[in-house]
Enzyme design. Structure first.
Site, PDB file in Angstrom:
ATOM      1  N   LYS A 166      13.775  17.021  21.745  1.00 46.51           N
ATOM      2  CA  LYS A 166      14.797  18.064  21.705  1.00 46.51           C
ATOM      3  C   LYS A 166      16.154  17.538  22.144  1.00 46.51           C
ATOM      4  O   LYS A 166      17.183  18.019  21.672  1.00 46.51           O
ATOM      5  CB  LYS A 166      14.386  19.268  22.562  1.00 46.51           C
ATOM      6  CG  LYS A 166      13.299  20.101  21.917  1.00 46.51           C
ATOM      7  CD  LYS A 166      13.214  21.484  22.523  1.00 46.51           C
ATOM      8  CE  LYS A 166      12.111  22.300  21.873  1.00 46.51           C
ATOM      9  NZ  LYS A 166      11.882  23.591  22.554  1.00 46.51           N
ATOM     10  N   LYS A 174       3.734  19.326   8.063  1.00 48.28           N
ATOM     11  CA  LYS A 174       3.248  20.606   8.581  1.00 48.28           C
ATOM     12  C   LYS A 174       4.116  21.767   8.065  1.00 48.28           C
ATOM     13  O   LYS A 174       5.317  21.593   7.900  1.00 48.28           O
ATOM     14  CB  LYS A 174       3.325  20.544  10.110  1.00 48.28           C
ATOM     15  CG  LYS A 174       2.470  21.558  10.825  1.00 48.28           C
ATOM     16  CD  LYS A 174       2.603  21.397  12.331  1.00 48.28           C
ATOM     17  CE  LYS A 174       2.739  22.763  12.953  1.00 48.28           C
ATOM     18  NZ  LYS A 174       3.034  22.767  14.368  1.00 48.28           N
ATOM     19  N   LYS A 177       8.632  26.667  10.436  1.00 44.90           N
ATOM     20  CA  LYS A 177       9.571  27.785  10.403  1.00 44.90           C
ATOM     21  C   LYS A 177      10.925  27.365   9.857  1.00 44.90           C
ATOM     22  O   LYS A 177      11.635  28.147   9.255  1.00 44.90           O
ATOM     23  CB  LYS A 177       9.831  28.247  11.855  1.00 44.90           C
ATOM     24  CG  LYS A 177       9.004  29.386  12.344  1.00 44.90           C
ATOM     25  CD  LYS A 177       9.424  29.744  13.777  1.00 44.90           C
ATOM     26  CE  LYS A 177       8.341  30.565  14.451  1.00 44.90           C
ATOM     27  NZ  LYS A 177       8.599  30.817  15.875  1.00 44.90           N
TER      28      LYS A 177
END
Ligand code: TRP
Length: 335
Positions: A117, A199, A202
């Site tokens: 992150k 994968k 979102k």
């Protein structure tokens, strides 16, 4: 009289960032609902965690409301479980501070999610992003949870929570339950419809890659029609057929059919038919969630009441432990 065996307690939370994907639903949220029969369940919307990356305040508030409604629509029952919004129980933040003083800088530096992150949000490497796993430990430990359903990406954080609990217990005496991870049985991992080696996510840039659980039927059918497959024609599960394998695993989860049954069903029928069938089955599977979400969203008063009740129950549950923790570390008694 024989004492009734106490149910084990489960805690889990999800961040209020956008609508869940079919992957989130099948891999996590739909299982939460089922666990309510067997366990005492506590489920939170982790809005405190959400602000470790930039959020537009009005959007965060709206997303938190929506995530809460969606959680109920997915089967979490506020009468049987405690469902609440993390920031509405102040004990999470309070316990987090205490636990941060039993967490080492080195441990937090090793967290791979922090490293990822910080790279992704290089302009906002705030202290909250760094101490995020301590807050997560506080969420879990505040409730003396026995089990924590989590995805693979949160395993390292759960391990840290266990270490913090053990360290605190050793230093101050038995205080926290040391939680275990809970890996759901249906471990289907859904892949992107546009790149089945990745994968389902979102935040995919390709709008056709991801099924969101509130997508309407036409959208779902269209996305499956455009799903990437291969130049073969046989519907069967085989290495190298990533696209078809992914569609088969989705179809299998939502219909309960085995791979052999699916292969037999579509023998000689080609991919077009199969894709339509998967789309139909997924749309049918999600229909009750969509309907219930629409119903709940129209009833803000009910949602607010559930939230308030949930937060009050959560607060009551964590009060005793917080009192104990404060006493253990040597603070004057809590008011
Ligand atoms: N960090 C988790 C995620 O992003 C959400 C979360 C917050 C959580 N607190 C938790 C999950 C406690 C399990 C237990 O997915």
């Amino acid at each position: 009289m024989e004492e009734q065996q106490k149910k084990k307690r489960i805690f889990s939370a999800i961040q209020p960032t956008g609508v869940f994907t079919l992957g989130n639903y099948i891999g996590a949220v739909s299982n939460w609902g089922k666990l309510q029969d067997e366990y005492e369940c506590i489920y939170a919307i982790a809005d405190l965690h959400a602000i470790t990356v930039m959020q537009e305040p009005a959007a965060l508030r709206k997303n938190t409301m929506n995530a809460f409604a969606l959680m109920l629509a997915c089967g979490m029952d506020p009468k049987r479980s405690i469902t609440f919004v993390q920031s509405q129980n102040p004990h999470h933040a309070e316990l987090s501070w205490v636990l941060s003083c039993s967490t080492m800088f080195g441990e937090l530096s090793r967290m791979t999610q922090f490293k990822d992150k910080s790279q992704k949000h290089a302009d906002n490497i705030n202290a909250g992003l760094f101490t995020y796993p301590v807050l997560m430990a506080a969420d879990i430990l505040a409730y003396n949870a026995d089990l924590v359903p989590i995805g693979a990406d949160q395993k390292q954080h759960l391990e840290l929570a266990r270490n913090i609990a053990q360290r605190f217990n050793q230093r101050f005496g038995e205080t926290f339950v040391v939680p275990d991870g809970y890996i759901p049985e249906s471990g289907a991992r859904l892949m992107s419809l546009q790149d089945p080696t990745k994968k389902m996510s979102k935040s995919d840039e390709n709008a056709n890659a991801t099924i969101f659980i509130l997508d309407d039927k036409d959208t779902i059918l269209r996305k499956f029609k455009r799903a990437v497959t291969d130049s073969d024609t046989e519907v069967c599960y085989r290495e190298g057929k990533d696209g078809i394998n992914n569609l088969m695993s989705i179809y299998s989860v939502v219909t309960g059919k085995t791979y052999d049954e699916i292969t037999a069903e579509f023998a000689g029928r080609g991919y077009g038919d199969f894709k339509t069938a998967v789309g139909e089955a997924v749309a049918d599977h999600l229909e009750p969630v969509r309907t219930e979400y629409a119903r709940l969203s129209a009833d803000k008063a009910y949602l607010t009441e559930c939230m308030t009740n949930g937060a009050q129950q959560a607060y009551r549950l964590t009060s005793k432990l917080l009192r104990k923790v404060y006493r253990r570390v040597g603070f004057i008694d809590r008011l």
